[in-house]
Design an enzyme around this catalytic site. Sequence first.
Site, PDB file in Angstrom:
ATOM      1  N   LYS A  83       0.853  -1.194   0.000  1.00 59.78           N
ATOM      2  CA  LYS A  83       0.000   0.000   0.000  1.00 59.78           C
ATOM      3  C   LYS A  83       0.887   1.242   0.000  1.00 59.78           C
ATOM      4  CE  LYS A  83      -3.940   1.929   2.642  1.00 59.78           C
ATOM      5  NZ  LYS A  83      -4.816   1.734   3.817  1.00 59.78           N
ATOM      6  N   SER A 158      -9.729   2.222   3.026  1.00 61.21           N
ATOM      7  CA  SER A 158      -8.871   2.963   2.128  1.00 61.21           C
ATOM      8  C   SER A 158      -7.939   2.082   1.287  1.00 61.21           C
ATOM      9  CB  SER A 158      -8.008   3.942   2.926  1.00 61.21           C
ATOM     10  OG  SER A 158      -7.162   3.245   3.830  1.00 61.21           O
ATOM     11  N   SER A 182      -9.748  -0.298   7.171  1.00 63.34           N
ATOM     12  CA  SER A 182      -9.215  -0.194   5.806  1.00 63.34           C
ATOM     13  C   SER A 182      -8.524  -1.432   5.263  1.00 63.34           C
ATOM     14  CB  SER A 182      -8.249   0.984   5.705  1.00 63.34           C
ATOM     15  OG  SER A 182      -8.974   2.177   5.705  1.00 63.34           O
TER      16      SER A 182
END
Length: 504
Positions: A83, A158, A182
Amino acid sequence: MSRPTDLTGMTAVAMADALADGQITSVELTQAHLDRIERLNPALNAFLLVDAVGALATAADVDARRAAGEDLPRLAGVPIAVKDIACTQGLATTAGSKMLEHFVPPYDATIVTRLKDAGLPILGKTNMDEFAMGSSTEHSAFGPTHNPWDLERIPGGSGGGSSAAVAAYLAPLAIGSDTGGSIRQPASVTGTVGAKPTYGGISRYGVIALASSLDQIGPCARNVADAALLHEVLGGHDPMDSTSIDAPVPPIVAACDTRDLTGVKIGVVKEVGEDGFQAGVLTRFHEALGHLRDLGAEIVEVSCPHFVYAMPAYYLILPSEASSNLARYDAMRYGLRVDPGGSPSAEQVMAASRDAGFGEEVKRRIILGTYALSSGYYDAYYGQAQKVRTLIAGDLAAAFEQVDVLVSPTTPTTAFKIGEKIDDPMAMYLNDLTTIPANMAGIPGMSIPSGVAEEDGLPVGIQILAPAMADDRMYAVGAALEARLAQAQGGPVLDHAPEIEVKA
Ligand code: GLN
């Protein structure tokens, strides 16, 4: 996604075994993923950056060491996606924000160092909501990620980029971060597995901070055993992170052999209720409870009276901490700098840069946070929210006196359409109703696929929560349920979605 027939369709465990047996090389495996990324990422926008050169160099190095007879870590040679919230030395790290669009970190996050030490080629950096604020990846400054199950739908947020990459077989494993859900919510809506460890279980050194008392790093994978292997690579004490737990990682890989839950007590929180939950989500949840019973577990209703206040308290605590963490983007030291013209003061440069660099959701939360922290309102908002947080932690501690783990649907609905909730922050926030309490209390939580909803054919996730430091218990229940579901459904749920159509 239908399972690809080439190397990318294997589990990470199978990849590791095939590498160890010399059936495949890491260069072949990494190249297969890079080829798939090249073909499908334009439709998905899961990766913001692909590092083919770096990934292949790591792969070649691992292959050479293996050929020389070196004893390598279990996942050596298995590629991974990271990420874009974790700093990678020499590789742009944006946190999904214009503010950091050209930021190239001079150092690696501890988790990135651990991936490198364990020999995992890093394929690239994945898309995310700006500074990890969101539940759909639509708040990314670089365009939304699309859900591989239906390209018109969100992949969650997210960490939608990481989960979409894993679901679409662009990477067998990925890193996520979870402040309020997330990792788990994107896992749920993409039919993948995602785990948030006990607070302090995985280092956050070098991870861009959102809300420091809530943030955790964790694994994204296509099955529980793969997630556990990655979790063990990432976990363990880091002297560079003052919140890192100085104790051994619970034996989560071993826990994944669990197939029998006789004597295990599983709690369902009464107050979560069924209001606002999609019918197909509830059907899959009740079916999962039946499977857990068949495995020998006892299902018990428990009461957590303050659970319903977790979301409002979270939306005071998170913006407060975020407004403080994001104050570092002052256009002076690093990140975007906008010249407003004339002979601007430092404040004017700061204002112009923040105006241009931050998106709407980030601005909304900074304003909310600074307001909640302002003198005169501090006690009424931030102080009050912290008291509620203590009550929620108390509720969960009391529940875990009665049961071993808690379960719930991970999200109230399946993946919604891109654009559907973007203008309605409340509707967006409600996605994290069941995931937020774990962050508030610092306990581990994971989401595993529990089939698809009948009405729309989209993945549904079930969440498992365990007491702090009992991450292994969560993995044990997850692995047992996953095996049972696969048996009942005649194969992993992931194999059922249609192949992505690539427009010529
Ligand atoms: N969706 C939640 C939020 O918008 C959770 C974010 C996260 O876990 N990083 O705050």
